[in-house]
Design a protein around this motif. Structure first.
Motif, short mmCIF file in Angstrom:
data_model
loop_
_atom_site.label_atom_id
_atom_site.label_comp_id
_atom_site.label_asym_id
_atom_site.label_seq_id
_atom_site.Cartn_x
_atom_site.Cartn_y
_atom_site.Cartn_z
N ASN A 54 7.96 -24.50 -2.47
CA ASN A 54 8.14 -25.80 -1.83
C ASN A 54 8.10 -25.64 -0.31
OD1 ASN A 54 8.79 -28.68 -2.27
ND2 ASN A 54 10.64 -28.16 -1.12
N ALA A 55 8.80 -24.62 0.20
CA ALA A 55 8.79 -24.38 1.65
C ALA A 55 7.39 -24.01 2.13
CB ALA A 55 9.77 -23.26 2.00
N HIS A 56 6.70 -23.19 1.37
CA HIS A 56 5.36 -22.76 1.79
C HIS A 56 4.36 -23.92 1.78
CE1 HIS A 56 2.08 -20.07 2.62
NE2 HIS A 56 1.40 -20.71 1.69
N LEU A 57 4.41 -24.74 0.74
CA LEU A 57 3.42 -25.82 0.60
C LEU A 57 3.68 -27.02 1.50
CD1 LEU A 57 2.89 -25.90 -3.27
CD2 LEU A 57 1.35 -24.96 -1.52
N HIS A 58 4.96 -27.29 1.80
CA HIS A 58 5.29 -28.54 2.48
C HIS A 58 5.78 -28.37 3.91
CE1 HIS A 58 4.54 -30.61 -1.24
NE2 HIS A 58 5.36 -29.79 -1.86
N THR A 59 5.74 -27.14 4.44
CA THR A 59 6.10 -26.94 5.84
C THR A 59 5.03 -26.06 6.50
OG1 THR A 59 7.41 -24.92 5.48
CG2 THR A 59 8.56 -27.02 5.24
N ARG A 60 5.07 -25.99 7.81
CA ARG A 60 4.05 -25.22 8.53
C ARG A 60 4.62 -23.96 9.18
NH1 ARG A 60 -0.50 -28.39 8.80
NH2 ARG A 60 -0.16 -30.62 8.70
N GLY A 61 5.91 -23.87 9.32
CA GLY A 61 6.50 -22.74 10.04
C GLY A 61 7.00 -21.65 9.12
N PRO A 62 7.75 -20.72 9.70
CA PRO A 62 8.33 -19.65 8.89
C PRO A 62 9.44 -20.20 7.99
CG PRO A 62 9.21 -19.57 11.11
CD PRO A 62 8.14 -20.63 11.09
N TYR A 63 9.85 -19.41 7.05
CA TYR A 63 10.96 -19.77 6.18
C TYR A 63 11.71 -18.51 5.81
CZ TYR A 63 7.07 -19.15 2.81
OH TYR A 63 5.97 -18.70 2.13
N ALA A 64 12.84 -18.65 5.12
CA ALA A 64 13.66 -17.48 4.81
C ALA A 64 14.33 -17.66 3.45
CB ALA A 64 14.73 -17.28 5.88
N LEU A 65 14.49 -16.54 2.75
CA LEU A 65 15.25 -16.50 1.51
C LEU A 65 16.62 -15.92 1.84
CD1 LEU A 65 15.48 -16.57 -1.64
CD2 LEU A 65 14.65 -14.21 -1.60
N ARG A 66 17.65 -16.58 1.36
CA ARG A 66 19.01 -16.08 1.59
C ARG A 66 19.70 -15.97 0.24
NH1 ARG A 66 24.08 -17.53 5.11
NH2 ARG A 66 25.03 -15.51 4.80
N LEU A 67 20.32 -14.83 -0.01
CA LEU A 67 21.09 -14.60 -1.23
C LEU A 67 22.52 -14.34 -0.82
CD1 LEU A 67 18.61 -12.17 -2.98
CD2 LEU A 67 18.86 -14.62 -3.34
#
Length: 153
Positions: A54-67
């Motif tokens: 969802n983050a990759h397809l619907h945004t243009r910037g970087p993203y992060a996974l947090r556990l």
């Protein structure tokens, strides 16, 4: 004597690259294995995959996974991205998600998250100081017994 597991958290910063969700899923498997939570891995991977995609397809910037594991039997899977727009279905607890047509190739990810997570939600982040703003979509998985429907959410 009972042992107490310390809380732990990991954050994986990801570029806007089509390989990033796969790298994040592999990292998630490694972390869960290291913390003896391999039984959560299949569902955790599904939740992370949907949120990361969802983050990759619907945004243009970087993203992060947090556990994050604040409790020994609960893991929070969260994905941050730079866009503060909350996807439909994550904005209101009781709001039904629109069901995509049967032949649709997309649109089922948030259904899966809501169906498989023990709890889910979103935090919209404001740009303050070092913060980059955006939003954080999260889903919790519990390793313990699941509540029965009569117990409520």
């Amino acid at each position: 004597m009972a042992t107490v597991s310390p809380t732990w958290s990991y954050t994986l910063q990801l570029p806007h690259d089509p390989r990033a969700p796969g790298i994040a899923r592999a990292t998630l498997r490694t972390i869960l294995t290291a913390h003896d939570l391999t039984e959560l891995a299949p569902t955790a991977e599904l939740l992370a995959s949907e949120l990361l995609t969802n983050a990759h397809l619907h945004t243009r910037g970087p993203y992060a996974l947090r556990l994050l594991a604040a409790d020994p039997d609960r893991v929070r899977i969260a994905v941050w991205d730079t866009d503060p727009t909350v996807p439909p279905g994550f904005s209101e607890r009781g709001a039904p998600l629109l069901v995509p047509p049967e032949d649709a190739e997309h649109g089922r990810g948030l259904h899966l998250v809501r169906a498989c997570a023990d709890a889910w939600g979103v935090s919209v982040l404001r740009e303050l100081g070092a913060s980059k703003g955006g939003k954080l979509l999260w889903a919790d998985l519990n390793d313990g017994p699941k509540p029965s429907p009569k117990d409520g959410p």
